[in-house]
Write a protein that holds these residues in place. Structure first.
Motif, mmCIF file in Angstrom:
data_model
loop_
_atom_site.group_PDB
_atom_site.id
_atom_site.type_symbol
_atom_site.label_atom_id
_atom_site.label_comp_id
_atom_site.label_asym_id
_atom_site.label_seq_id
_atom_site.Cartn_x
_atom_site.Cartn_y
_atom_site.Cartn_z
ATOM 1 N N UNK A 164 0.841 -1.199 0.000
ATOM 2 C CA UNK A 164 0.000 0.000 0.000
ATOM 3 C C UNK A 164 0.877 1.251 0.000
ATOM 4 N N UNK A 165 0.268 2.386 -0.341
ATOM 5 C CA UNK A 165 1.031 3.626 -0.425
ATOM 6 C C UNK A 165 1.656 4.008 0.919
ATOM 7 N N UNK A 166 1.005 3.626 2.012
ATOM 8 C CA UNK A 166 1.522 3.976 3.333
ATOM 9 C C UNK A 166 2.264 2.811 3.983
ATOM 10 N N UNK A 167 2.658 1.830 3.190
ATOM 11 C CA UNK A 167 3.357 0.662 3.735
ATOM 12 C C UNK A 167 4.832 0.970 3.942
ATOM 13 N N UNK A 168 5.449 0.209 4.825
ATOM 14 C CA UNK A 168 6.903 0.262 5.015
ATOM 15 C C UNK A 168 7.517 -0.874 4.205
ATOM 16 N N UNK A 169 8.445 -0.529 3.315
ATOM 17 C CA UNK A 169 9.105 -1.498 2.447
ATOM 18 C C UNK A 169 10.587 -1.522 2.791
ATOM 19 N N UNK A 170 11.126 -2.726 2.986
ATOM 20 C CA UNK A 170 12.525 -2.872 3.394
ATOM 21 C C UNK A 170 13.195 -3.919 2.517
ATOM 22 N N UNK A 204 11.867 2.431 3.037
ATOM 23 C CA UNK A 204 11.009 3.573 2.732
ATOM 24 C C UNK A 204 9.686 3.367 3.454
ATOM 25 N N UNK A 205 8.995 4.465 3.753
ATOM 26 C CA UNK A 205 7.720 4.351 4.437
ATOM 27 C C UNK A 205 7.398 5.623 5.183
ATOM 28 N N UNK A 206 6.197 5.714 5.726
ATOM 29 C CA UNK A 206 5.772 6.937 6.413
ATOM 30 C C UNK A 206 6.573 7.242 7.672
ATOM 31 N N UNK A 207 7.201 6.221 8.273
ATOM 32 C CA UNK A 207 8.001 6.467 9.472
ATOM 33 C C UNK A 207 9.485 6.539 9.212
ATOM 34 N N UNK A 228 10.048 -0.615 14.871
ATOM 35 C CA UNK A 228 9.657 0.757 15.212
ATOM 36 C C UNK A 228 9.030 1.442 14.003
ATOM 37 N N UNK A 229 9.622 1.247 12.819
ATOM 38 C CA UNK A 229 9.077 1.867 11.609
ATOM 39 C C UNK A 229 7.668 1.368 11.313
ATOM 40 N N UNK A 230 7.375 0.124 11.684
ATOM 41 C CA UNK A 230 6.059 -0.461 11.431
ATOM 42 C C UNK A 230 5.082 -0.207 12.575
ATOM 43 N N UNK A 242 17.160 0.293 17.664
ATOM 44 C CA UNK A 242 16.577 0.975 16.507
ATOM 45 C C UNK A 242 17.522 2.074 16.014
ATOM 46 N N UNK A 243 17.646 2.195 14.719
ATOM 47 C CA UNK A 243 18.466 3.251 14.139
ATOM 48 C C UNK A 243 17.647 4.524 14.064
ATOM 49 N N UNK A 244 17.738 5.353 15.104
ATOM 50 C CA UNK A 244 16.932 6.576 15.169
ATOM 51 C C UNK A 244 17.233 7.512 14.008
ATOM 52 N N UNK A 245 18.457 7.418 13.462
ATOM 53 C CA UNK A 245 18.853 8.273 12.343
ATOM 54 C C UNK A 245 17.968 8.041 11.126
ATOM 55 N N UNK A 246 17.468 6.810 10.969
ATOM 56 C CA UNK A 246 16.668 6.459 9.797
ATOM 57 C C UNK A 246 15.172 6.710 10.019
ATOM 58 N N UNK A 247 14.767 6.978 11.261
ATOM 59 C CA UNK A 247 13.343 7.022 11.602
ATOM 60 C C UNK A 247 12.867 8.432 11.920
#
Length: 249
Positions: A164-170, A204-207, A228-230, A242-247
């Protein structure tokens, strides 16, 4: 991430000897539904994997013999199977997350590394006849690794379209490659001997922050970062951080 389904781990998708390393999580009784989607490597002919080699070279498709052909056919059959099973599984009700392993890059990298990187070959250790054979193999098979990455990239595109458009993809790899090392007798050391500790990880993702290039991360940091991203609440203690730099906050 499936809600309301009775789940079971299926270590083998068929009673036949099909891709024994392929493991999947299915709802109970779904093996019969997904089993027909598993491609048997024995059904692949050399023409079916000709996109990966130079068919106009001196050896042409004849360069793919024995272990080289079986490794390539098995790897690609596994990728196609995982893609098709993932597409079908995502159509099941209640699916909120999916993890897919594309393991063929590992096999293809180890099998064809030397022809893709001829400067790493121990040429002085080869006889004249073997040197001529390897030269012809390089001409025919030197692009297999690059073309295989292109094929996997297409499969990744098919999978990402499911999100989905708001999904987190890794996308993550568990290691990279340092290249060939040799035994005292001149034989190349394949497998884990080629591994480097540096892999690849993209999100990539909203978070997720856009455009961040994070360094010095380890595999143990992967799961908590993705959690955390999810939006998953972590336990008090995790092996990684968690890599706070990425979130995003």
């Amino acid at each position: 991430g499936v809600e309301g389904l009775d789940l079971s781990i299926v270590e083998r998708l068929s009673s036949e000897d099909r891709l024994p390393n392929l493991t999947a999580l299915f709802s109970e009784g779904a093996v019969g539904e997904f089993d027909p989607l598993v491609a048997h490597p024995g059904s692949y002919l050399r023409r079916d994997v000709s996109r990966f080699l130079d068919v106009e070279s001196y050896l042409g498709p004849e360069a793919l013999i024995g272990k080289s052909f079986m490794d390539l056919a098995t790897a690609y059959a596994g990728e196609v199977s995982m893609r098709d099973v993932a597409l079908a599984f995502t159509a099941s009700p209640g699916v909120t997350a999916e993890f897919v392993l594309l393991g063929g890059v590992e096999v293809v990298s180890q099998r064809f590394w030397h022809v893709a990187h001829p400067d790493e070959i121990a040429w002085d250790a080869l006889t004249e006849n073997v040197r001529e054979l390897v030269t012809n193999q390089i001409e025919a098979l030197g692009g297999v690794m690059d073309h295989y990455y292109e094929a996997v990239d297409e499969i990744l595109g098919d999978l990402i379209e499911l999100a989905a458009d708001d999904a987190t993809v890794v996308v993550v790899s568990d290691h990279g490659y340092d290249g060939l090392r040799y035994r005292p007798d001149g034989q190349p050391m394949l497998g884990p001997n080629m591994h480097s500790a540096t892999g690849f990880w993209a999100m990539r993702g909203p978070g997720v922050r856009s455009g961040v290039r994070a360094r010095d991360l380890g595999l143990l940091d992967f799961a908590p970062t993705v959690a955390v991203a999810a939006g998953v609440v972590l336990a008090d203690e995790t092996d990684g951080s968690p890599c706070e730099e990425m979130l995003l906050p």
